[in-house]
Design an enzyme around this catalytic site. Sequence first.
Site, PDB file in Angstrom:
ATOM      1  N   SER A 192      -7.517   0.321   5.806  1.00 30.15           N
ATOM      2  CA  SER A 192      -7.637  -0.504   4.591  1.00 30.15           C
ATOM      3  C   SER A 192      -8.987  -1.226   4.519  1.00 30.15           C
ATOM      4  CB  SER A 192      -6.511  -1.542   4.568  1.00 30.15           C
ATOM      5  OG  SER A 192      -6.740  -2.462   3.521  1.00 30.15           O
ATOM      6  N   LYS A 202       5.591  -0.463  -0.668  1.00 32.20           N
ATOM      7  CA  LYS A 202       5.535  -0.985  -2.036  1.00 32.20           C
ATOM      8  C   LYS A 202       6.884  -0.980  -2.760  1.00 32.20           C
ATOM      9  CE  LYS A 202       0.680  -0.101  -2.995  1.00 32.20           C
ATOM     10  NZ  LYS A 202      -0.322   0.511  -3.843  1.00 32.20           N
ATOM     11  N   ALA A 213       1.815   4.389  -6.941  1.00 34.11           N
ATOM     12  CA  ALA A 213       0.602   4.343  -7.775  1.00 34.11           C
ATOM     13  C   ALA A 213       0.847   5.068  -9.096  1.00 34.11           C
ATOM     14  CB  ALA A 213      -0.569   4.976  -7.028  1.00 34.11           C
TER      15      ALA A 213
HETATM   16  P1  NAP Z   1       3.261   7.037  -2.334  1.00 39.92           P
HETATM   17  O1  NAP Z   1       4.179   6.087  -3.007  1.00 39.92           O
HETATM   18  O2  NAP Z   1       3.506   7.399  -0.917  1.00 39.92           O
HETATM   19  O3  NAP Z   1       3.208   8.381  -3.235  1.00 39.92           O
HETATM   20  C1  NAP Z   1       2.436   9.478  -2.863  1.00 39.92           C
HETATM   21  C2  NAP Z   1       2.635  10.615  -3.859  1.00 39.92           C
HETATM   22  O4  NAP Z   1       1.780  11.697  -3.464  1.00 39.92           O
HETATM   23  C3  NAP Z   1       4.044  11.160  -3.880  1.00 39.92           C
HETATM   24  O5  NAP Z   1       4.356  11.563  -5.176  1.00 39.92           O
HETATM   25  C4  NAP Z   1       3.961  12.365  -2.933  1.00 39.92           C
HETATM   26  O6  NAP Z   1       4.852  13.404  -3.263  1.00 39.92           O
HETATM   27  C5  NAP Z   1       2.560  12.856  -3.163  1.00 39.92           C
HETATM   28  N1  NAP Z   1       2.040  13.480  -1.952  1.00 39.92           N
HETATM   29  C6  NAP Z   1       1.867  12.901  -0.741  1.00 39.92           C
HETATM   30  N2  NAP Z   1       1.355  13.785   0.138  1.00 39.92           N
HETATM   31  C7  NAP Z   1       1.205  14.941  -0.539  1.00 39.92           C
HETATM   32  C8  NAP Z   1       0.754  16.239  -0.177  1.00 39.92           C
HETATM   33  N3  NAP Z   1       0.320  16.507   1.066  1.00 39.92           N
HETATM   34  N4  NAP Z   1       0.753  17.201  -1.124  1.00 39.92           N
HETATM   35  C9  NAP Z   1       1.190  16.949  -2.386  1.00 39.92           C
HETATM   36  N5  NAP Z   1       1.647  15.744  -2.772  1.00 39.92           N
HETATM   37  C10 NAP Z   1       1.653  14.759  -1.876  1.00 39.92           C
HETATM   38  O7  NAP Z   1       1.764   6.484  -2.361  1.00 39.92           O
HETATM   39  P2  NAP Z   1       1.061   5.618  -3.504  1.00 39.92           P
HETATM   40  O8  NAP Z   1       1.168   4.171  -3.188  1.00 39.92           O
HETATM   41  O9  NAP Z   1       1.570   6.095  -4.815  1.00 39.92           O
HETATM   42  O10 NAP Z   1      -0.465   6.023  -3.289  1.00 39.92           O
HETATM   43  C11 NAP Z   1      -0.942   7.310  -3.640  1.00 39.92           C
HETATM   44  C12 NAP Z   1      -2.455   7.329  -3.635  1.00 39.92           C
HETATM   45  O11 NAP Z   1      -2.927   6.467  -4.654  1.00 39.92           O
HETATM   46  C13 NAP Z   1      -3.059   6.760  -2.335  1.00 39.92           C
HETATM   47  O12 NAP Z   1      -3.453   7.810  -1.529  1.00 39.92           O
HETATM   48  C14 NAP Z   1      -4.245   5.918  -2.772  1.00 39.92           C
HETATM   49  O13 NAP Z   1      -5.446   6.598  -2.498  1.00 39.92           O
HETATM   50  C15 NAP Z   1      -4.091   5.793  -4.265  1.00 39.92           C
HETATM   51  N6  NAP Z   1      -4.017   4.384  -4.678  1.00 39.92           N
HETATM   52  C16 NAP Z   1      -5.163   3.787  -5.076  1.00 39.92           C
HETATM   53  C17 NAP Z   1      -5.148   2.471  -5.497  1.00 39.92           C
HETATM   54  C18 NAP Z   1      -6.437   1.828  -5.947  1.00 39.92           C
HETATM   55  O14 NAP Z   1      -6.456   0.614  -6.108  1.00 39.92           O
HETATM   56  N7  NAP Z   1      -7.487   2.581  -6.186  1.00 39.92           N
HETATM   57  C19 NAP Z   1      -3.952   1.741  -5.508  1.00 39.92           C
HETATM   58  C20 NAP Z   1      -2.798   2.387  -5.082  1.00 39.92           C
HETATM   59  C21 NAP Z   1      -2.844   3.696  -4.662  1.00 39.92           C
HETATM   60  P3  NAP Z   1       6.412  13.428  -2.793  1.00 39.92           P
HETATM   61  O15 NAP Z   1       7.166  12.709  -3.868  1.00 39.92           O
HETATM   62  O16 NAP Z   1       6.741  14.854  -2.712  1.00 39.92           O
HETATM   63  O17 NAP Z   1       6.458  12.729  -1.463  1.00 39.92           O
END
Ligand code: NAP
Length: 263
Positions: free
Chosen positions: A14, A62, A122
């Site tokens: 982070s 989250k 996200a």
């Molecule tokens: P999360 O709740 O764990 O969700 C991750 C999503 O990505 C799920 O839909 C998951 O699919 C999918 N996924 C994970 N690994 C994968 C893979 N190898 N192949 C295909 N799909 C995959 O995480 P999140 O909090 O939403 O965060 C997701 C991303 O958003 C983070 O990596 C981060 O970089 C970005 N983010 C950025 C900000 C910012 O402020 N810029 C803020 C929050 C998040 P399944 O449903 O199949 O598990």
Amino acid sequence: MLIRGVIGDPIDHSLGDILHQELFHQLDIKGKYSKIHVSMDELENFTSKNKVHEYNVTIPHKERIIQFLDELDSSAAQIGAVNCVKDNKGYNTDWLGFKECIEQNKINVNQQKCLILGAGGAAKAVAYALIKLGTRSIRVINRSKEKKDALENWVRKQGIKIDNENDYDIIINCTPLGMWPRIDESPYNLNRVTKSQTIIDTIYNPIETKLVRHCKKRADKAIGGLDMFIYQAIESLAIWEDSQIKGKIDIRKIKKELRSKLC
Ligand code: NAP
């Protein structure tokens, strides 16, 4: 001493501490922002016994943290994910960070067809922001069908269409595909991106993912996740400080500081 922080597992990657220390510095806030490792098993205990009352929440807590909080702000309740806590009340500032990113980059969402890649925390925050900004339709592509269906059903309930026409105006990556260290991955077939489309990647490390780099090279509109990251932090700080602080921040200085730490 005032102590704030971010909880997650893993948490080493982070950059929240660097970002918030810079915000503290600019606003002359005396305090410390720490990265706090909290495992799934420790989460309940952390929320009830911890001495840090103002903190951010990141992967994988989250959604799960909600059951341990006393209260939710209305947007966090609707999104079903919390990334900011003050006195055991949960907020979602990811959607505000995304909205601000859209506005700062002058992207028109009104009546546009949007595709969201991913269906986690996200993705939900992004969908909520797109709806607030007047999107015409949203389609979700996700690895697991269960979560894709859940998010699309939620979108339908908000009165927004699910579009299956493939000619999206805006594509937003909300998966970790392309994130450091697996920077050669892309969440979307690069050959399918057309020049008229706007690409937004929520990933900020690297600053330019493979997807963003590819689109920028072809002069398409492509934006990385750094703006969203910075603005969600500013919105969190505004909640903790109980004041409007946006106008007092030197965003360029923050970007310079973060860019020096990112690949
Ligand atoms: P999360 O709740 O764990 O969700 C991750 C999503 O990505 C799920 O839909 C998951 O699919 C999918 N996924 C994970 N690994 C994968 C893979 N190898 N192949 C295909 N799909 C995959 O995480 P999140 O909090 O939403 O965060 C997701 C991303 O958003 C983070 O990596 C981060 O970089 C970005 N983010 C950025 C900000 C910012 O402020 N810029 C803020 C929050 C998040 P399944 O449903 O199949 O598990």
